[in-house]
Structure formats: C-alpha cells, structure tokens
Design an enzyme around this catalytic site. Structure first.
Site, PDB file in Angstrom:
ATOM      1  N   GLU A 234       5.522  34.075  -9.325  1.00 27.65           N
ATOM      2  CA  GLU A 234       4.880  35.224  -9.826  1.00 27.65           C
ATOM      3  C   GLU A 234       4.334  35.734  -8.574  1.00 27.65           C
ATOM      4  OE1 GLU A 234       1.695  37.604  -9.956  1.00 27.65           O
ATOM      5  OE2 GLU A 234       0.581  36.025 -10.671  1.00 27.65           O
ATOM      6  N   CYS A 268      -2.738  41.032  -8.289  1.00 26.20           N
ATOM      7  CA  CYS A 268      -1.463  41.309  -8.520  1.00 26.20           C
ATOM      8  C   CYS A 268      -1.365  42.254  -9.802  1.00 26.20           C
ATOM      9  CB  CYS A 268      -0.498  40.187  -8.530  1.00 26.20           C
ATOM     10  SG  CYS A 268      -0.421  39.098  -7.291  1.00 26.20           S
TER      11      CYS A 268
END
Length: 461
Positions: A234, A268
């Site tokens: 990720e 993020c």
C-alpha cells in the site's frame, strides 16, 4: 542510524534506542519460526479470546498511547484517541469474523465429479512468519490492520516500524504479549531500513507487507520477487475529490477540508486533488478556501487543535519544494503557502489553483496540508484529470445523479470510490489501490486471505 522519538512540535529528541544486533535479530527469527509451529494449530476460539483481550487492554490504554503517538509524529491528540479506538474495533471485528472468513469452501460434488473426486474443498492455511514494514503516519492503525487478520489466520508477525515511532512499536509488542499471545507471535524489530533486505531474504520469513513510499515498495517487492515471496503493498496516493453540479456544495466543501487535512494532511488516502465542475467551481472554491484558512494550527496536545506539525523537518522541506515549484510555474496561492516562524515543523493549510501538468505537484504526492484545485467542464474532463496520475488508491465523488455515479465507478482508476463522503478505511471493506499505489488488499475477507496458503483438498471417489 537513528531510532528515536523526536517531538515534531518542538524538534526535541526525547528518547533514543539502539538498533538490534545480529545476534538478537537471529534469536527473534528463531523464536518466530518456533512459535508458528504451535500457534498455527490453535483454535479460532482461542485466537479470538486473545484478540479480544488485546482490544480490551488497548481501550484501557487509549489515553496513554494516544499521547505517545502525538508526541512521536504530531497528530492532534483527539485524532490519536480515535485511531486507538479504531484499532480496538478492528481487533474485535476479526476476532468475531475470522473463522467465518476462513471457513472451508466446498464446490458442489457434481462440479468436481469429472475430476474423479467424490468431493473436494478449499482450505485456508497460514503461511508462517510475515514481515510488516510500516510507516509513521498512522503508527497504531497501519500495524493493527495487518496484525489482527494475520494473527487470527494463524500467522505470526515481525514488525519493522518507522524509526521515528519506536515507543509505539514497542507498545504494540507489549500489548499482544500482555493479552496472552505467546512471545513469538508478534515481535517488534528495532532495526534500520538497511536491515530489511536480509530479513526478507531469510527463508523463515514467508511473506511481507509494506505501507509506505514508492521507493520502499519497489525495494521490498524487488527482493520478495527474487525470493519468490508473497507481498502486499500500500503505497502513495493522490486521491481526486470530484464535485459535480448536483452536489450539496456547502457539505462537499466542509468535508473536503477534513478530507485534506486529516492527520495533518499526511495520509495516503487524504483527498489531495479537488476537481470541480465549472458550474459550481467558484462557490466551492470560496467555501473550501475559507474552511482551510479557518483551521486551528498549533500544539497537537491541545484539544482544540485541528492541524499539528508535520512529522519531520525533511517532510516539511519536501512539501515546501512542491509549493514553490507550483508557484514558480504560475499557480495561484489562495491561502497559506508560507512557513510560519517558531519551533516545530508546522506548515499552514494551503490551497493552490491554476495547476498545470508540468508542475511537480500535479505528478507527485503532497504529504501535508496542501490542496490543489482543478476546474472541469464536464464529467469526461473530470475523469480525465482524476486518472491523469501515477497513483490510484481511492477517490471521492460528489453528485446526486446516479447515472454519473455509475460512470465514475466504471471509469475512475482507483481501489475505492466514495460517493458523497470522504475515503476512510473500515475492517469490513477491502483497502488498497492500483497503479503505483500498490497491489493486494488489506482488511475484510480479502485482507485476511492475502497471507494464507489457499489449499485444494481432493478426495477420490
């Protein structure tokens, strides 16, 4: 190599730690391997009992660990408390659902009869020790969303946390130990990034998960590929936040502010590129800029602080470079854009407009409270701008038109589409991205199966 707690609100180094030596690292790898041999056979009910105990302990520790997180990486303490509560919720969710998510799957006997089988099934078995390379921005949540499903699946965990959150990393090891997990079930490795490669190459480590930067992801994926080991990545995100004419513009602008500056903008999945239909652009921009300008920036330990410092001096400098590059390229600074005086690594909520493809901020992730505004003439142009990114983590769309919703879900290149709301991770929903945002999924049933040996069991007629 420094492993230390440095308060980003003051720049003061509070605690330093020695990295593990080769002998201690080897001991921990041996322990992980030995523990897995027995832990893998424990019943789901026993794993659930231990996980629920960890959740209860975390609830009791909420204030203490929240203040540790805030001290180490600067998030407002109210957000740190919410992070701890979210972790306890995820632990309980996996404790309740893991057995169901990993239950044997049995195809109809008639479907496998032509293979010569009387019946067959699919069983999910744990892989072994899994290395988790985790970032500082959600220092508790990023780890728990790996650890809870991994431990409930019967794996054991080895945590290499970011070097600026060592107290949080050590707390996590202690938490699982206090809950009753055998010592080798979850271990924190206080090591530098340079030691990751050797550990990943060790045959006792069966897989790896990484949340972090694109360069870090490339390094881990490269080594894991060479060793033929499973990885979940990720990585970065530059999520679009699209506003169409049918949207509730007041509500969209209000949520947009939170979506951009959550965790001091260091997330993020924070919305970063705000793509607004020309019919409502001026109204949205006015409300959005006013909301960003009104945010309370200050000491993250204060209850009324909405934006604290960035996590490091380097992080602030990187953000400044993106803003300065955009300014030189002709971008308009609608608010913020100037470093404040005084101690700590603060940066003001900033909104830039007039972004072009030549500007670095159009291509790169802005990891801090800086938003970019784009004007779109129609849905097609909004999708085009949104997809003009190397990243594809998540997305946000604001519209009351279901036909538009269907188009966005079909056409946006992202791991998630959040309609009339902001992106957030939840234990029951898969989380991850496409393109340079990585691969694989965390959370939900998809996440717990990532580190399982999906085994076909065939019985002859």
């Amino acid at each position: 190599m420094s492993i230390a707690t440095v308060n980003p609100a003051s720049g003061e180094t509070l605690k330093t730690y020695e990295a593990l030596g080769e002998e201690e690292t080897e001991r921990r790898l041996q322990l992980a391997q030995a523990t897995f041999r027995t832990y893998r056979t424990t019943a789901f009910a026993e794993r659930a009992r231990l996980m629920n105990k960890a959740a209860a302990l975390l609830d009791g520790d909420q204030e203490e660990i929240a203040r540790v997180m805030t001290t180490e990486m600067g998030k407002p303490v109210k957000q740190a408390r919410a992070e701890a509560a979210k972790c306890a919720k995820a632990m309980r969710w996996y404790a309740e659902h893991a057995e169901e998510l990993l239950a044997d799957e049995r195809p109809a006997d008639a479907d496998v009869k032509d293979s010569g089988a009387s019946h067959a099934l699919v069983r999910y078995r744990p892989l072994g020790p899994v290395l988790a390379v985790m970032p500082w921005n959600f220092p508790l949540w990023q780890v728990v969303r790996f650890a809870a499903p991994a431990l409930m699946a019967g794996n054991v965990g080895l945590l290499k946390h970011a070097s600026n959150v060592p107290q949080t990393a050590l707390y996590l090891e202690d938490l699982f130990h206090r809950a009753g997990f055998t010592e080798g079930c979850f271990q924190t490795l206080l090591i530098g990034s340079g030691a990751v490669d050797d550990i990943l190459r060790d045959e006792r480590v069966k897989a790896a998960t990484l949340t972090g930067s694109e360069p870090a992801g490339r390094a881990v994926a490269s080594t894991a590929g060479e060793m033929i080991k499973k990885t979940v990545l990720e990585l970065g995100g530059s999520d679009p936040f699209i506003v169409m004419p049918s949207a509730d513009v007041d509500r969209a602008a209000e949520v947009a502010v939170t979506a951009r500056v959550q965790n001091n903008g260091q997330s993020c999945i924070a919305a970063k590129r705000f793509i607004v239909h020309t019919d409502v652009y001026d109204a949205f921009a006015e409300r959005f800029v006013a909301g960003m300008r009104a945010l309370r920036v200050g000491d993250p330990m204060r209850e009324d602080t909405e934006v604290g410092p960035l996590s490091s001096e380097r992080g602030r400098a990187d953000l400044e470079e993106l803003v300065d590059d955009a300014r030189r390229g002709g971008a308009a600074v609608l608010c913020g854009g100037e470093r404040p005086g005084g101690p700590g690594w603060y940066y003001p909520p900033t909104v830039l407009a007039g972004i072009t493809r030549e500007m670095r901020i159009h291509r790169e992730e802005a990891f801090g409270p800086v938003a970019t505004l784009y004007r779109a003439t129609d849905l097609d142009e909004a999708v085009l701008i949104a997809n003009d990114s190397l990243f594809g983590l998540s997305s946000n769309v604001w519209t009351e038109d279901e036909t538009e919703v269907d188009r966005f879900v079909r056409d946006l290149e992202a791991g998630g589409v959040y309609v009339n709301g902001m992106t957030a991770s939840h234990p029951a929903l898969p989380f991850g991205g496409v393109k340079r945002s990585g691969y694989g999924r965390e959370l939900s049933g998809h996440g717990i199966r990532e580190f399982c040996n999906i085994t076909t069991v065939w019985h002859g007629a």
